[in-house]
Structure formats: structure tokens, C-alpha cells
Design an enzyme around this catalytic site. Sequence first.
Site, PDB file in Angstrom:
ATOM      1  CE1 TYR A   1      -3.290  -2.746  -0.032  1.00 46.57           C
ATOM      2  CE2 TYR A   1      -3.454  -2.654   2.352  1.00 46.57           C
ATOM      3  CZ  TYR A   1      -3.829  -3.216   1.146  1.00 46.57           C
ATOM      4  OH  TYR A   1      -4.762  -4.224   1.123  1.00 46.57           O
TER       5      TYR A   1
HETATM    6  C1  LIG Z   1      -7.576  -2.385  -6.598  1.00 45.40           C
HETATM    7  C2  LIG Z   1      -6.438  -2.913  -5.766  1.00 45.40           C
HETATM    8  C3  LIG Z   1      -6.655  -3.969  -4.901  1.00 45.40           C
HETATM    9  C4  LIG Z   1      -5.618  -4.496  -4.121  1.00 45.40           C
HETATM   10  N1  LIG Z   1      -5.870  -5.529  -3.265  1.00 45.40           N
HETATM   11  C5  LIG Z   1      -4.861  -6.038  -2.538  1.00 45.40           C
HETATM   12  C6  LIG Z   1      -5.079  -7.122  -1.643  1.00 45.40           C
HETATM   13  O1  LIG Z   1      -6.183  -7.638  -1.527  1.00 45.40           O
HETATM   14  N2  LIG Z   1      -4.037  -7.586  -0.931  1.00 45.40           N
HETATM   15  C7  LIG Z   1      -2.788  -7.047  -1.037  1.00 45.40           C
HETATM   16  O2  LIG Z   1      -1.867  -7.541  -0.392  1.00 45.40           O
HETATM   17  N3  LIG Z   1      -2.559  -6.004  -1.866  1.00 45.40           N
HETATM   18  C8  LIG Z   1      -3.555  -5.494  -2.613  1.00 45.40           C
HETATM   19  N4  LIG Z   1      -3.305  -4.439  -3.437  1.00 45.40           N
HETATM   20  C9  LIG Z   1      -1.963  -3.874  -3.486  1.00 45.40           C
HETATM   21  C10 LIG Z   1      -1.080  -4.650  -4.451  1.00 45.40           C
HETATM   22  O3  LIG Z   1      -0.663  -5.856  -3.809  1.00 45.40           O
HETATM   23  C11 LIG Z   1       0.167  -3.840  -4.793  1.00 45.40           C
HETATM   24  O4  LIG Z   1      -0.193  -2.620  -5.385  1.00 45.40           O
HETATM   25  C12 LIG Z   1       1.101  -4.625  -5.702  1.00 45.40           C
HETATM   26  O5  LIG Z   1       2.406  -4.109  -5.610  1.00 45.40           O
HETATM   27  C13 LIG Z   1       0.615  -4.575  -7.126  1.00 45.40           C
HETATM   28  O6  LIG Z   1       1.366  -5.379  -7.973  1.00 45.40           O
HETATM   29  P1  LIG Z   1       1.321  -5.050  -9.534  1.00 45.40           P
HETATM   30  O7  LIG Z   1       2.249  -5.976 -10.215  1.00 45.40           O
HETATM   31  O8  LIG Z   1      -0.074  -4.968  -9.989  1.00 45.40           O
HETATM   32  O9  LIG Z   1       1.858  -3.556  -9.530  1.00 45.40           O
HETATM   33  P2  LIG Z   1       3.003  -2.773 -10.321  1.00 45.40           P
HETATM   34  O10 LIG Z   1       2.577  -1.350 -10.242  1.00 45.40           O
HETATM   35  O11 LIG Z   1       3.235  -3.361 -11.651  1.00 45.40           O
HETATM   36  O12 LIG Z   1       4.275  -3.020  -9.415  1.00 45.40           O
HETATM   37  C14 LIG Z   1       4.375  -2.595  -8.065  1.00 45.40           C
HETATM   38  C15 LIG Z   1       5.854  -2.465  -7.676  1.00 45.40           C
HETATM   39  O13 LIG Z   1       6.545  -3.695  -7.899  1.00 45.40           O
HETATM   40  C16 LIG Z   1       7.566  -3.552  -8.893  1.00 45.40           C
HETATM   41  N5  LIG Z   1       7.502  -4.721  -9.763  1.00 45.40           N
HETATM   42  C17 LIG Z   1       6.407  -5.168 -10.423  1.00 45.40           C
HETATM   43  N6  LIG Z   1       6.708  -6.273 -11.107  1.00 45.40           N
HETATM   44  C18 LIG Z   1       8.006  -6.549 -10.882  1.00 45.40           C
HETATM   45  C19 LIG Z   1       8.885  -7.575 -11.335  1.00 45.40           C
HETATM   46  N7  LIG Z   1       8.465  -8.531 -12.138  1.00 45.40           N
HETATM   47  N8  LIG Z   1      10.185  -7.549 -10.945  1.00 45.40           N
HETATM   48  C20 LIG Z   1      10.615  -6.567 -10.109  1.00 45.40           C
HETATM   49  N9  LIG Z   1       9.820  -5.559  -9.653  1.00 45.40           N
HETATM   50  C21 LIG Z   1       8.527  -5.555 -10.034  1.00 45.40           C
HETATM   51  C22 LIG Z   1       7.194  -2.272  -9.634  1.00 45.40           C
HETATM   52  O14 LIG Z   1       8.329  -1.694 -10.268  1.00 45.40           O
HETATM   53  C23 LIG Z   1       6.613  -1.432  -8.518  1.00 45.40           C
HETATM   54  O15 LIG Z   1       7.650  -0.891  -7.739  1.00 45.40           O
HETATM   55  C24 LIG Z   1      -4.331  -3.918  -4.224  1.00 45.40           C
HETATM   56  C25 LIG Z   1      -4.122  -2.856  -5.088  1.00 45.40           C
HETATM   57  C26 LIG Z   1      -5.157  -2.337  -5.850  1.00 45.40           C
HETATM   58  C27 LIG Z   1      -4.904  -1.170  -6.772  1.00 45.40           C
END
Ligand SMILES: Cc1cc2nc3c(=O)[nH]c(=O)nc-3n(C[C@H](O)[C@H](O)[C@H](O)COP(=O)(O)OP(=O)(O)OC[C@H]3O[C@@H](n4cnc5c(N)ncnc54)[C@H](O)[C@@H]3O)c2cc1C
Length: 542
Positions: free
Chosen positions: A480
Site C-alpha cells: 500500500y
Molecule cells: C484495486 C487494488 C486492490 C488491491 N488488493 C490487494 C489485496 O487484496 N491484498 C494485497 O496484499 N494487496 C492489494 N493491493 C496492493 C497490491 O498488492 C500492490 O499494489 C502490488 O504491488 C501490485 O502489484 P502489480 O504488479 O499490480 O503492480 P506494479 O505497479 O506493476 O508493481 C508494483 C511495484 O513492484 C515492482 N515490480 C512489479 N513487477 C516486478 C517484477 N516482475 N520484478 C521486479 N519488480 C517488479 C514495480 O516496479 C513497482 O515498484 C491492491 C491494489 C489495488 C490497486
Amino acid sequence: MKPLSLRAFFSIVAIALLLSFTSSSAHTHEKFIQCLHNYPHINSSSTTSISNSNVVHTQTDSSYTSTLNFSIQNLRFENTSLKPLVIVTPHQVSHIQATILCSQRHGLQIRTRSGGHDYEGLSYVSEVPFVVIDLINLRQIEVDEKNRTAWVQSGATIGELYYRISEKSKTLGFPAGVCPTVGIGGHFSGGGYGFLMRKYGLAADNVIDAHIIDVNGKLLDRESMGEDLFWAIRGGGGASFGVIVDWKVKLVSVPSTVTVFRVPRTLEQNATKIIHKWQLVANKLDKNLTVRINMNRVNSSKGGLTIQATFESMFLGGVEQLIPLMEENFPELGLVREDCTEMSWIESVLYIAGFTNGQTPEVLLNRTQSNVLFFKAKSDYVREPIPEVGLEGLWPLFYEDEAEAALVQFTPYGGKMDEISESEIPFPHRSGYMFHIQHLVYWEEKGEEVAQRHIKWIRKLFRYVEPYVSKSPRAAYINYRDLDIGVNNNKGYTSYRQASIWGLKYFNNNFHRLAKVKTMVDPLNFFRNEQSIPSLVSKGRK
Ligand SMILES: Cc1cc2nc3c(=O)[nH]c(=O)nc-3n(C[C@H](O)[C@H](O)[C@H](O)COP(=O)(O)OP(=O)(O)OC[C@H]3O[C@@H](n4cnc5c(N)ncnc54)[C@H](O)[C@@H]3O)c2cc1C
Ligand SMILES: *[C@@H]1O[C@H](CO)[C@@H](O)[C@H](O)[C@H]1NC(C)=O
Ligand SMILES: *[C@@H]1O[C@H](CO)[C@@H](O)[C@H](O)[C@H]1NC(C)=O
Ligand SMILES: *[C@@H]1O[C@H](CO)[C@@H](O)[C@H](O)[C@H]1NC(C)=O
Ligand SMILES: *[C@@H]1O[C@H](CO)[C@@H](O)[C@H](O)[C@H]1NC(C)=O
Ligand SMILES: *[C@@H]1O[C@H](CO)[C@@H](O)[C@H](O)[C@H]1NC(C)=O
Ligand SMILES: *[C@@H]1O[C@H](CO)[C@@H](O)[C@H](O)[C@H]1NC(C)=O
Ligand SMILES: *[C@@H]1O[C@H](CO)[C@@H](O)[C@H](O)[C@H]1NC(C)=O
Ligand SMILES: *[C@@H]1O[C@H](CO)[C@@H](O)[C@H](O)[C@H]1NC(C)=O
């Protein structure tokens, strides 16, 4: 000739600087693309050439805007001017390797994006010239139901993972988050929790192998990366260490029948007392039972506004077992059989995600979130029950204009979370924490003034709850992400001490070990962002 006024002089200098910046960054990005195409290793091993028009997207390509926008999950970052010079959408490891090496050679930063849910947009927004590696095409999932494991690529979503598991088995599941469009890459590398956390821990607790590409472009698995780096990427945030391509996870058992309920109680229905009692029991309940609370403002049936607390639950078992468990531990909620629905685990995933209109599990494959809005969020951890008077003081904040679509969410810990040591993985918030709070405010109207008013409101809420939440450090959850709690220097060196301001909140005693791992694997701090782990090498790179 009249001398130039000081003002005119400065505008000329400014224009000259701007021109030189624009032309040099255009130049940089041409050289960068040339580098990608020339990369010998890439040419020899390619099955899809990086020159393929579907892999490299520059700002003049028609695919650029739609590719960038597709995974923007917070409208606050939709029209930022801080856009990538190039987006690479790799189809294979060599495309990532080339991007990492060419970015370093040409002075560009990298932001890796899996699902794009980062709350502060760090996976696709940056103030310095940068490239986005968007993993949208790397989303294979292989479920081995006999061995109860799966390999899942970072660009897949948790919804896709749940769906692929349920295709193979009705009694296997995985403990990750609630919103199906969340990306594997960010979610696993930051922790990842949902309604199976009390029984099985975080997503990151259930990772048993991974492949990462490091700063030298090397592809490493658990054995070749070593236990320190493997430890760091399970909760320390992936972005500081490299690009994680895929993950091997342990699947977990779920019964063929689970029970869900969603029970609302307003202030007139004694919500405050019920929430207070929830605090005393929620983290001590049977591990099979998770009851979380969403609090928001609603119109009262008597006119005016009230607060509604919705008790949302998933129980790993049938309604026959659930009712006596609730009567014994939490009679104040007054749960009755009619509130409950029995279903399969995968159906409960849909229910909890809000798909309650008879949708089929295939909706989990849809990567488009249904209602993308503007939002700002913050997080907290609670060690001692918040007194009723503390809760009562919270309600008036919800009646302010900015709080029309605000949400405060209490998620219980305990169970498996208490059994895992603080240093097992970088995510440190284990025993001693009763529950987790997420504070959220959404809005729909465009514009900076509107945004600032809502952000101001949530900061006020955050100040209000300070006396009731964890202190020294005031713990927070990296998934978050909240840049209010501290940031690195954007353009220069960031000391360990400066980074500790935010780092201790996310990682507590694990922060120092994360910095040691960072120093070992990326000493010159190539992989960096506003909240990346600092290298301990003195001064690092600029
Ligand atoms: C609508 C919504 C619901 C959510 N619900 C939950 C929940 O129920 N439980 C919970 O724990 N969290 C929840 N989250 C938070 C979520 O876990 C984080 O935002 C998570 O980091 C998202 O991962 P992403 O790959 O979609 O994001 P991205 O924006 O793609 O990545 C997030 C971070 O990780 C890095 N990253 C991504 N992929 C890689 C990779 N392959 N290698 C190295 N670094 C990488 C990115 O550079 C960035 O710093 C929610 C978020 C939203 C918006
Ligand atoms: C790689 O391939 C591109 C286009 O296919 C070509 O122009 C380039 O010369 C090749 N580079 C090497 C080092 O072989
Ligand atoms: C970007 O995506 C959002 C939904 O996520 C959509 O509302 C918006 O219209 C899109 N904008 C552009 C410019 O395509
Ligand atoms: C962003 O710009 C696009 C295109 O001009 C527009 O359609 C969209 O509404 C804008 N979004 C926001 C959030 O301002
Ligand atoms: C289970 O794993 C073992 C060892 O990793 C492997 O040899 C075996 O083929 C796997 N079983 C199945 C059914 O794939
Ligand atoms: C609220 O609590 C009071 C006193 O404890 C009780 O009399 C009343 O019935 C409760 N109201 C509801 C709707 O449960
Ligand atoms: C949870 O459910 C399982 C399977 O039904 C059962 O064996 C177990 O006793 C229950 N309670 C706990 C605390 O695990
Ligand atoms: C609540 O009432 C307000 C004002 O009467 C109205 O604009 C709004 O749509 C109502 N909200 C809901 C969720 O019914
Ligand atoms: C995916 O979900 C979005 C948002 O709810 C919806 O607009 C779209 O039609 C869905 N796509 C498919 C293929 O169902």
C-alpha cells in the site's frame, strides 16, 4: 544594441537548456533503441526478435498510449507528463536482458510493471528519463496439481492464477489478494494477502523458487541467486533488485465447500460496539475463519448520514460449523444462517471481489478493472484495541465532503501470521499485530485542486488515528505504497539513514539486511525509485 534584460536573458538560457535536454533525450532514446537492436546475445538467441513491432514502443508509435494506459490503475497518474521514453513489452527473457544492459549504457532508468497497481504509480512514472519494462506478455501459468505447485510469470494477475488453479482442482487454492487484476510481480514481491492469510500466511510466504534477471543481465534461479537475494524478493519489493520473471509457489488445501457472508451494521445498529468487540476476537478466531471490516459513510434510512461497518467473511468449512463458531466467539454481530452462502473456493474469490451477479469464474481472466478512479491510500498496524471513544472520534471525519467515497478497512492478523518469525522474509508485521488498517479515499472529478483536497483529508485522518496505532516505527505495508512516509533523493545519492525514515516502517529490523543484499547484488544502485532499498556503497552512483 540594447542590453538584454535579465528576464529575457534567463528565458533564452531556459529555452536553450530545454532544447538541449529535449534533443539529448531524443538522441539517448535513439541510441538506446539502436543498442537493443544490436545486442548480439539477443540476435543469436531470439525466437521473437526485439525489432518486432510488438516489443518496443516509442512515443511516436500508435501503440504507445494504449500500452501505457492499459495498466494504469489509479487515474491520478493517467495524464502525468513524466512518461517513459520507451516501453518494452518483452516476450522472452532476452528482451529484458537487452533492456537492462542498454538502459545502463545510455543512462536511462528502468521501471518494471506487472499489473500496474502500485498506489503511487512507481511502476510507470518517473521524474528522470526512463524505460518501462511492461510484463503484460509474460503471463504463463503452469499448475502441477499432483505436486501441488505452480510456476507463474510475473505479468500474470492473481485472478488468472486463481482461475488456472481452479481449472485443475476444486480443493487447491492460493493465499493472495482480493482484487483479481493485481499483478503477480508487484504483489508477491511486496507480500500479498487476502482471505487465506490467517490460515496460510502471505503469498510471499508460499514462494519456493523464482527467476530474476540481475543488473548484469544474468538470469538466476533460487540456487544461483542465493538465499539472501531469494529472501529479499519475497516481501522486500522487487524493484530494488532486478526484474523477476516468474515464481514457483506452493498451492494450499481448501475444502470443497466454503461459506461467505457480508453483514452491514450502521451506527444505529450499534456498529461502534460491534467493531470494538471485533478487535478483541478477530485475530484469535479459528484460522479457518476471517472476518474483516469495511467502514464507510452511507445515507441513513432516517435521513442524513451514518457510518456503516460491513463485516465481510470467508470460512473454510460449511455453515453448520460456522454458526456455532460465531455464536461462541462473536455473538454481538448476530449472524444468522440467512446471512451465509455456501460455495466453492473459486466462487468465494468472485464473491469477495464483488462479482455477485452470477458471473462465471472466467471474469477472473479479464485484466480490466471495472471502476478505475482517482485514489490515495495509507496504511497502519494496530497492537492494542482502539477504545470506543477513539472510534467515535473517527466518524465525524467521514461526514466531511471529501469523504464521500472514503473507506477504512480493518483486516485481522493472528493465526498463521503469529507462527512465522519477523525475519523469515522481509515482511516483518507478525505476532503482536492484531490487525492491519487500510485508509482509502476515492474521487471521480478531474483536476489538481480536487486531488489536493482529498489528499489533505486522508492526511488528516492519518493524524487522527496516530495515538491508536503502532509507534516507533509506525508500521506500514509496502504494497500500500505511500510516498508521504518518506522518499529517497530523486536525482542524487540517498543515505541509509535517509532511506530508514520509510524503510523501517515497511521492514522494521529487516531493513538493514535488505540494504546488505542490495549492496551485494546492485552496489551502484541501478535499480532505483523513490522508495528503493539503498546501497551501502558510499555515495553509490548519482
Ligand atoms: C484495486 C487494488 C486492490 C488491491 N488488493 C490487494 C489485496 O487484496 N491484498 C494485497 O496484499 N494487496 C492489494 N493491493 C496492493 C497490491 O498488492 C500492490 O499494489 C502490488 O504491488 C501490485 O502489484 P502489480 O504488479 O499490480 O503492480 P506494479 O505497479 O506493476 O508493481 C508494483 C511495484 O513492484 C515492482 N515490480 C512489479 N513487477 C516486478 C517484477 N516482475 N520484478 C521486479 N519488480 C517488479 C514495480 O516496479 C513497482 O515498484 C491492491 C491494489 C489495488 C490497486
Ligand atoms: C541484429 O539484428 C539486427 C536486425 O535484425 C541487425 O540490424 C543487426 O546488425 C544485428 N546485430 C548483430 C550484432 O548481429
Ligand atoms: C485509460 O484507461 C482508463 C481506464 O483505466 C480509461 O478510463 C481512459 O479513458 C483511458 N485513457 C486513454 C487516453 O485511453
Ligand atoms: C487524460 O487525457 C485524455 C486525453 O486528452 C482524456 O480523455 C482523459 O479524460 C484525461 N484523464 C484525466 C484523468 O484527466
Ligand atoms: C513432481 O516433482 C518431481 C520432482 O520435482 C518431478 O520429477 C515430477 O515429474 C513431478 N510430478 C508431476 C506429476 O509432474
Ligand atoms: C444496541 O444496543 C442496545 C444496548 O446495548 C440494545 O438495547 C439495542 O437493542 C441494540 N440495537 C440493535 C439494533 O442491536
Ligand atoms: C479448520 O478446518 C479443517 C478442515 O476442515 C479442520 O481440520 C480444522 O480442525 C479446522 N480448524 C483449524 C483451527 O484449523
Ligand atoms: C445519498 O444522498 C445524497 C443526497 O440526498 C444523494 O445525492 C446520494 O446519491 C445518496 N447516496 C446513495 C448511495 O444513495
Ligand atoms: C472486462 O471488464 C471490463 C470492466 O468491467 C468490461 O468493460 C469489459 O467488457 C470486460 N471484457 C470482457 C472481454 O468481458
